[in-house]
Design a protein around this motif. Structure first.
Motif, PDB file in Angstrom:
ATOM      1  N   LEU A   6      -1.717  -6.897  -4.455  1.00 37.74           N
ATOM      2  CA  LEU A   6      -2.447  -5.643  -4.244  1.00 37.74           C
ATOM      3  C   LEU A   6      -3.572  -5.843  -3.239  1.00 37.74           C
ATOM      4  O   LEU A   6      -3.813  -4.997  -2.383  1.00 37.74           O
ATOM      5  N   ASP A  10      -3.983  -4.490   0.876  1.00 38.03           N
ATOM      6  CA  ASP A  10      -5.155  -3.641   1.071  1.00 38.03           C
ATOM      7  C   ASP A  10      -5.051  -2.366   0.231  1.00 38.03           C
ATOM      8  O   ASP A  10      -5.158  -1.259   0.738  1.00 38.03           O
ATOM      9  N   ARG A  11      -4.830  -2.572  -1.065  1.00 40.99           N
ATOM     10  CA  ARG A  11      -4.751  -1.461  -2.016  1.00 40.99           C
ATOM     11  C   ARG A  11      -5.882  -1.623  -3.031  1.00 40.99           C
ATOM     12  O   ARG A  11      -5.655  -1.967  -4.189  1.00 40.99           O
ATOM     13  N   ASP A  13      -7.970   0.371  -4.707  1.00 41.51           N
ATOM     14  CA  ASP A  13      -8.053   1.174  -5.927  1.00 41.51           C
ATOM     15  C   ASP A  13      -7.158   0.591  -7.017  1.00 41.51           C
ATOM     16  O   ASP A  13      -7.567   0.465  -8.171  1.00 41.51           O
ATOM     17  N   GLU A  14      -5.960   0.208  -6.640  1.00 43.49           N
ATOM     18  CA  GLU A  14      -5.037  -0.357  -7.612  1.00 43.49           C
ATOM     19  C   GLU A  14      -5.472  -1.747  -8.062  1.00 43.49           C
ATOM     20  O   GLU A  14      -5.347  -2.094  -9.237  1.00 43.49           O
ATOM     21  N   GLN A  58      -3.770  10.445  -0.462  1.00 39.52           N
ATOM     22  CA  GLN A  58      -2.609   9.625  -0.839  1.00 39.52           C
ATOM     23  C   GLN A  58      -1.579   9.594   0.251  1.00 39.52           C
ATOM     24  O   GLN A  58      -1.471  10.391   1.080  1.00 39.52           O
TER      25      GLN A  58
END
Length: 58
Positions: A6, A10-11, A13-14, A58
């Motif tokens: 993750l 570069d995610r 929030d997750e 999103q």
């Protein structure tokens, strides 16, 4: 999805969401510090304070 993946994708929030249970479960002071520092290093969540509906991000 593994946490390192993750972050690599570069995610933030997750990754932040996945870190939260780990922080709640660990009692090791060094691991807690690592998780807290890592959570603090991410930028703010995309939908917080932006004044935009979540669907636009999103």
């Amino acid at each position: 999805m593994p946490l390192f993946l993750l972050r690599a994708l570069d995610r933030p929030d997750e990754a932040r969401t996945a870190d939260r249970p780990a922080l709640d479960l660990t009692t090791d002071p060094a691991e807690r510090t690592l998780l807290q520092e890592r959570a603090a290093s991410w930028p703010p969540m995309a939908h917080q304070g932006a004044g935009l509906p979540l669907s636009c991000c999103q």
